[in-house]
Write an enzyme that holds these catalytic residues in place. Structure first.
Site, mmCIF file in Angstrom:
data_model
loop_
_atom_site.group_PDB
_atom_site.id
_atom_site.type_symbol
_atom_site.label_atom_id
_atom_site.label_comp_id
_atom_site.label_asym_id
_atom_site.label_seq_id
_atom_site.Cartn_x
_atom_site.Cartn_y
_atom_site.Cartn_z
ATOM 1 N N ASP A 269 0.829 -1.215 0.000
ATOM 2 C CA ASP A 269 0.000 0.000 0.000
ATOM 3 C C ASP A 269 0.861 1.262 0.000
ATOM 4 O O ASP A 269 2.004 1.246 0.452
ATOM 5 C CB ASP A 269 -0.914 0.018 1.233
ATOM 6 C CG ASP A 269 -0.121 -0.041 2.530
ATOM 7 O OD1 ASP A 269 0.872 -0.791 2.582
ATOM 8 O OD2 ASP A 269 -0.475 0.670 3.482
ATOM 9 N N GLU A 270 0.262 2.305 -0.495
ATOM 10 C CA GLU A 270 0.798 3.669 -0.358
ATOM 11 C C GLU A 270 2.286 3.781 -0.678
ATOM 12 O O GLU A 270 3.011 4.502 0.012
ATOM 13 C CB GLU A 270 0.538 4.183 1.073
ATOM 14 C CG GLU A 270 -0.926 4.303 1.389
ATOM 15 C CD GLU A 270 -1.196 4.722 2.828
ATOM 16 O OE1 GLU A 270 -2.027 5.610 3.028
ATOM 17 O OE2 GLU A 270 -0.577 4.147 3.760
#
Ligand code: ACM
Length: 515
Positions: A328-329
């Site tokens: 993620d991210e």
């Protein structure tokens, strides 16, 4: 009065006395506030009494069943202060509580069970020991005092047939932003298991801390585990401690899902081993709460030597089928580099015979039907995963993120995704959330607790309860059985139960809590 007439009279009185002593106490199983609500409940109006003389009998031949029986005896003792004996037997007794595995009812699946309660005998059977364990958690909720003034503990009589809607019902604990020790994790497992949650995802690494010993890269924990958000002392699990958690969870039919978050969220690893981010910019210990600033250098071989060592060591101590690789991210990783990294990491996870789970961004890599996409932010990513054949684990931040505040006055927590009151946590259906993601595409539901603002066990309790109970019901019970107006009355009855368990839960004004 003649002597024999007197004898008849006395005998009559004694018989009546003995009958009234053992006469079953009427009780209504359909009125017991079970969460998750079972598939079917049929009440028969009577009850089984629990006393010092009650024995938990276990069908011979299964260590798992014996362990489940011991845990049930402990649970009953906590509730009632009555200590029940357990005994292994070759067949069903006439009286008592009997646990058995009997693979006769396909409808029950791997975790379903049938519970039958009469005045004399409680039988709990399932296709597998996991189902028997789930049934024991129902028993723990059925046990009640007979009336306010009586000291007798009973189980209302009847029949329950029950099995889950989704095979994966999880919670996630972020032990990176703030570290929590083995005892806190065990307590969390007990609380989860009481509501039939069967997976605990441990977010073991992030920018602020690396929390799992990797023997081939020791500085990950000695340096990477040395602090946490706010500058506290941090900590980590040794591999022995991690194995202890895995075994504790296993006895409660909970699978541990370890997450190594990569290629972003890797500042702590790069502080320990600067070569991992290509040493373009020297990483410093980080105790703040920003996200998205770190990345591995995904185009150099040392990164993959590292990933392979970590996944190999982790796979060796993880009994469950999954390894979560985060994903993620990764805001400072170029898209091409990101996809290249996930593809190579996926091959490594497979090499060690594990199934890869990743946050929904991983759908952009070359995933397929063997991979799991954890939907947290973007429906379009989850949908892309489904198009590639992957299953989806449902953790929509707006509904399931346990670190979101309940309302604007909540003293801890964040609010970037939503304010999530208890009704908002309950009133959604995983199979109706996104067009194109149907029940057959969904592995299950998971509730993540991120811990940027969470520093104590009381904080954990406050954000987790009661919302996780709502998610537990969504994961287990048929959608057709779920109704907020009815559910909130059942939940209200769990207030005293949570208090008895020592849980510091949020007493939402939307729920008419029983005192
Ligand atoms: C996430 O909340 N960054 C998965």
């Amino acid at each position: 009065m003649k002597k024999n007439v007197l004898l008849v009279l006395i005998t009559g009185v004694m018989m009546q006395f003995s009958v009234s002593c053992t006469k079953p106490i009427p009780a209504d199983l359909s009125k017991v506030s079970l969460i998750p609500i079972p598939v079917t409940v049929k009440a028969t109006g009577s009850s089984f009494q629990i006393s010092e003389a009650t024995t938990i009998y276990v069908q011979e031949g299964s260590d798992e069943l014996q362990q489940t029986a011991s845990l049930l005896a402990e649970q009953i003792s906590t509730i009632t202060s009555i200590k029940l004996k357990t005994e292994v037997v070759p067949q069903s007794p006439a009286k008592g509580i009997y646990l058995s595995v009997d693979a006769a009812n396909k409808q029950l699946g791997e975790e379903g069970y049938e519970l039958n309660i009469t005045d004399d005998l409680v039988t709990l059977k399932a296709n597998q020991a996991a189902g028997v364990f789930m049934g024991t958690q129902t028993i723990a909720q059925i046990i009640e005092k007979a009336g306010d003034t009586q000291k007798t503990w009973i189980m209302a009589s009847g029949n329950i047939i029950d099995y889950p809607e989704y095979g994966y019902r999880g919670a996630m604990l972020d032990v990176s932003r703030h570290f929590f020790g083995v005892d806190v994790v065990k307590r969390f497992i007990d609380q989860m298991a009481a509501y039939k949650i069967n997976a605990l995802h441990l977010h073991l690494t992030d920018d602020q801390g690396w929390r799992i010993e990797i023997k081939s890269w020791p500085k990950l924990t000695t340096i990477g585990g040395s602090t946490e958000v706010g500058g506290g002392e941090g900590g980590f699990y040794t591999q022995e401690q991690y194995k202890e958690i895995v075994q504790y969870a296993k006895a409660r039919f909970v699978t541990i899902v370890p997450e190594i978050d990569m290629p972003g969220h890797t500042n702590a690893a790069s502080v320990a081993y600067p070569e991992l981010n290509g040493a373009k910019k020297k990483a410093e210990i980080y105790t703040g709460t920003k996200v998205g600033f770190s990345t591995f250098d995904t185009r150099q071989e040392v990164t993959y030597q590292f990933v392979e060592d970590v996944i190999r060591e982790l796979a060796e101590i993880t009994e469950g089928p999954y390894i979560h690789i985060g994903g993620d991210e990764s805001h400072v990783t170029k898209e091409d580099d990101y996809v290249y990294f996930i593809n190579r990491t996926r091959d490594i996870v497979k090499k060690y015979n594990k199934v890869m789970i990743g946050w929904d961004e991983i759908a952009h890599a070359d995933i397929d039907s063997k991979d799991i996409v954890q939907y947290w932010a973007k429906g379009e990513n989850a949908l892309l995963g489904v198009e590639k054949g992957a299953k989806v684990l449902m953790s929509p931040a707006k509904r399931t993120y346990l670190d979101m505040k309940y309302d604007s006055t909540t003293h801890i927590g964040l609010a970037w995704a939503a304010l999530i009151e208890v009704d908002a946590a309950y009133t959604w259906d995983p199979a109706k959330l996104e067009k194109g993601i149907a029940k057959e595409n969904i592995l299950g539901v998971e509730s993540p607790l991120w811990t940027e603002t969470v520093t104590t066990v009381d904080d954990i309790d406050y954000l987790v309860f009661p919302r996780i109970i709502c998610h537990a019901e969504i994961g287990w019970s048929p959608a057709s059985h779920r109704n907020w107006e009815e559910y909130k009355l059942r939940l209200a009855k769990h207030g005293p139960r949570l208090k008895a368990m020592g849980v510091n839960f949020y007493e939402s004004a939307l729920v008419p809590w029983e005192k």
